[in-house]
Structure formats: structure tokens, C-alpha cells
Scaffold this active site. Structure first.
Site, mmCIF file in Angstrom:
data_model
loop_
_atom_site.group_PDB
_atom_site.id
_atom_site.type_symbol
_atom_site.label_atom_id
_atom_site.label_comp_id
_atom_site.label_asym_id
_atom_site.label_seq_id
_atom_site.Cartn_x
_atom_site.Cartn_y
_atom_site.Cartn_z
ATOM 1 N N CYS A 1 0.141 3.901 2.701
ATOM 2 C CA CYS A 1 0.581 3.394 4.012
ATOM 3 C C CYS A 1 2.041 3.748 4.246
ATOM 4 O O CYS A 1 2.445 4.123 5.337
ATOM 5 C CB CYS A 1 0.417 1.871 4.086
ATOM 6 N N CYS B 1 0.833 -1.209 0.000
ATOM 7 C CA CYS B 1 0.000 0.000 0.000
ATOM 8 C C CYS B 1 0.871 1.263 0.000
ATOM 9 O O CYS B 1 1.557 1.543 0.979
ATOM 10 C CB CYS B 1 -0.908 -0.063 1.233
#
Length: 109
Positions: free
Chosen positions: A37, A34
Site C-alpha cells: 500500500c 501494508c
């Protein structure tokens, strides 16, 4: 593991680290793949260091802890859940600013 300021939590230690914590806990639901993230991680590390002893910052890898993701209805990541006294008091999904996160933590204190 502790040197970044954040702690890894999983199904086995979630209860002791988050639910039973005497301090507010920000739980970051994230994954290796991600992009956002990875962008928010340094911000969380800074907060963990600056607020050490006042706030805990915990990270849950959603790929390895699907039952926690399911339990807290995590549909998109990064998702940050703010816990106080074992209850979710606030939630942020996606990228946000350090200022926003600190403001939300102030509200929990």
C-alpha cells in the site's frame, strides 16, 4: 489533506465523494501496516495530481472502515476499485504499474 491530490473517504462521505461523483473515481483500500500500500501510494498521488479535475483518487483505510471493506468484498490490500456513475467498473488487487492504472482510467473515460 487535499495537497497530496488524494482524498480520504470513509463511511460517512463515501456516498457523496464516490457514488455521486460526476468523474470516475479510483478508490484505494489500504492500511497503515501494508507494505505494498505504501509502495503504490506515490503512484496514486501522481495520478491524482496529473488527472486533477478529470479523475478523483480516494483512499479508504480498511482498519477504520470495515463495513466498506465488507460491502466491496475487499479480501487483500491494496485493492483499487474503479467507479464510474456509482458502479464498480474495474478492480486491481496488489501492486501494479502507473501505466496499467492510467490505461484502466482511459477505458473508463
Amino acid at each position: 489533506m487535499e495537497n497530496s491530490g488524494t482524498i480520504e473517504v470513509n463511511e460517512s462521505n463515501f456516498d457523496s465523494e464516490v457514488m455521486k461523483s460526476d468523474k470516475p473515481v479510483v478508490v484505494d483500500f489500504w492500511a497503515e501496516w501494508c507494505g505494498p500500500c505504501k509502495m503504490i501510494a506515490p503512484v496514486l498521488d501522481e495520478i491524482a495530481k496529473e488527472k486533477a479535475g478529470v479523475v478523483k483518487v480516494a483512499k479508504v483505510n480498511v482498519d477504520n472502515n470495515q463495513s466498506l471493506s465488507f460491502k466491496y468484498n475487499i479480501r487483500a490490500i491494496p485493492s483499487l476499485l474503479f467507479f464510474k456513475n456509482g458502479q464498480v467498473r474495474d478492480q486491481v488487487t496488489g501492486m501494479t504499474s502507473k501505466k496499467d492504472l492510467l490505461g484502466r482510467l482511459e477505458a473508463l473515460a
